[in-house]
Design a protein around this motif. Structure first.
Motif, PDB file in Angstrom:
ATOM      1  N   ASP A  87       0.826  -1.210   0.000  1.00 58.02           N
ATOM      2  CA  ASP A  87       0.000   0.000   0.000  1.00 58.02           C
ATOM      3  C   ASP A  87       0.860   1.259   0.000  1.00 58.02           C
ATOM      4  O   ASP A  87       0.587   2.216  -0.729  1.00 58.02           O
ATOM      5  N   ARG A  88       1.905   1.277   0.812  1.00 58.60           N
ATOM      6  CA  ARG A  88       2.800   2.451   0.850  1.00 58.60           C
ATOM      7  C   ARG A  88       3.543   2.619  -0.468  1.00 58.60           C
ATOM      8  O   ARG A  88       3.744   3.740  -0.938  1.00 58.60           O
ATOM      9  N   LEU A  89       3.967   1.496  -1.061  1.00 60.95           N
ATOM     10  CA  LEU A  89       4.627   1.581  -2.368  1.00 60.95           C
ATOM     11  C   LEU A  89       3.676   2.142  -3.417  1.00 60.95           C
ATOM     12  O   LEU A  89       4.076   2.955  -4.252  1.00 60.95           O
ATOM     13  N   ARG A  90       2.420   1.721  -3.366  1.00 61.30           N
ATOM     14  CA  ARG A  90       1.431   2.245  -4.320  1.00 61.30           C
ATOM     15  C   ARG A  90       1.238   3.751  -4.129  1.00 61.30           C
ATOM     16  O   ARG A  90       1.127   4.502  -5.095  1.00 61.30           O
ATOM     17  N   GLU A  91       1.180   4.200  -2.876  1.00 62.31           N
ATOM     18  CA  GLU A  91       1.053   5.637  -2.594  1.00 62.31           C
ATOM     19  C   GLU A  91       2.253   6.390  -3.161  1.00 62.31           C
ATOM     20  O   GLU A  91       2.087   7.454  -3.779  1.00 62.31           O
ATOM     21  N   LEU A  92       3.441   5.858  -2.954  1.00 64.23           N
ATOM     22  CA  LEU A  92       4.642   6.493  -3.492  1.00 64.23           C
ATOM     23  C   LEU A  92       4.612   6.511  -5.011  1.00 64.23           C
ATOM     24  O   LEU A  92       4.951   7.519  -5.638  1.00 64.23           O
ATOM     25  N   LYS A  93       4.207   5.400  -5.605  1.00 64.41           N
ATOM     26  CA  LYS A  93       4.145   5.303  -7.063  1.00 64.41           C
ATOM     27  C   LYS A  93       3.233   6.388  -7.634  1.00 64.41           C
ATOM     28  O   LYS A  93       3.575   7.039  -8.624  1.00 64.41           O
ATOM     29  N   ARG A  94       2.089   6.606  -6.999  1.00 60.64           N
ATOM     30  CA  ARG A  94       1.158   7.642  -7.459  1.00 60.64           C
ATOM     31  C   ARG A  94       1.741   9.038  -7.288  1.00 60.64           C
ATOM     32  O   ARG A  94       1.473   9.934  -8.080  1.00 60.64           O
ATOM     33  N   SER A  95       2.550   9.232  -6.256  1.00 64.51           N
ATOM     34  CA  SER A  95       3.103  10.557  -5.993  1.00 64.51           C
ATOM     35  C   SER A  95       4.233  10.925  -6.947  1.00 64.51           C
ATOM     36  O   SER A  95       4.488  12.102  -7.195  1.00 64.51           O
ATOM     37  N   GLY A  96       4.935   9.913  -7.461  1.00 68.11           N
ATOM     38  CA  GLY A  96       6.050  10.168  -8.367  1.00 68.11           C
ATOM     39  C   GLY A  96       7.246  10.753  -7.637  1.00 68.11           C
ATOM     40  O   GLY A  96       7.315  10.747  -6.410  1.00 68.11           O
ATOM     41  N   GLY A  97       8.193  11.240  -8.356  1.00 67.43           N
ATOM     42  CA  GLY A  97       9.370  11.873  -7.773  1.00 67.43           C
ATOM     43  C   GLY A  97      10.501  10.902  -7.504  1.00 67.43           C
ATOM     44  O   GLY A  97      10.400   9.694  -7.727  1.00 67.43           O
TER      45      GLY A  97
END
Length: 92
Positions: A62-72
């Motif tokens: 879930d945290r990886l997915r959140e990061l993936k959506r945020s980009g950067g």
């Protein structure tokens, strides 16, 4: 990929020098550094941390997915180290 990271995205990690507990964004054993989630962004030596609470596999993804959506750059490094959370062969 090399050595397995000592911490995963979503793990609670205790920073001994500050006495604070943060959430790991990524930990790169080859570089010897990690980054945390939150503000301000930054990096610190892995050697200064210990695991406070491991993320479950579901929390990690879930945290990886959140990061993936945020980009950067933080997201890019986490995905490089742990794999895409939506791919079957992802590091867990």
């Amino acid at each position: 990929m090399g050595e397995k990271p000592p911490f995963r995205t979503g793990d609670s990690i205790f920073h001994r020098p500050s006495g604070e507990t943060w959430v790991c964004a990524w930990a790169d054993p080859e570089a010897g550094y990690l980054s945390w989630l939150g503000w301000p962004p930054g990096e610190a030596r892995i050697a200064d941390f210990e695991l406070a609470k491991a993320a479950t596999d579901e929390e990690h993804r879930d945290r990886l997915r959140e990061l993936k959506r945020s980009g950067g750059s933080i997201a890019a490094r986490a995905l490089r180290l742990y794999g895409d959370p939506d791919a079957e062969a992802s590091y867990g």
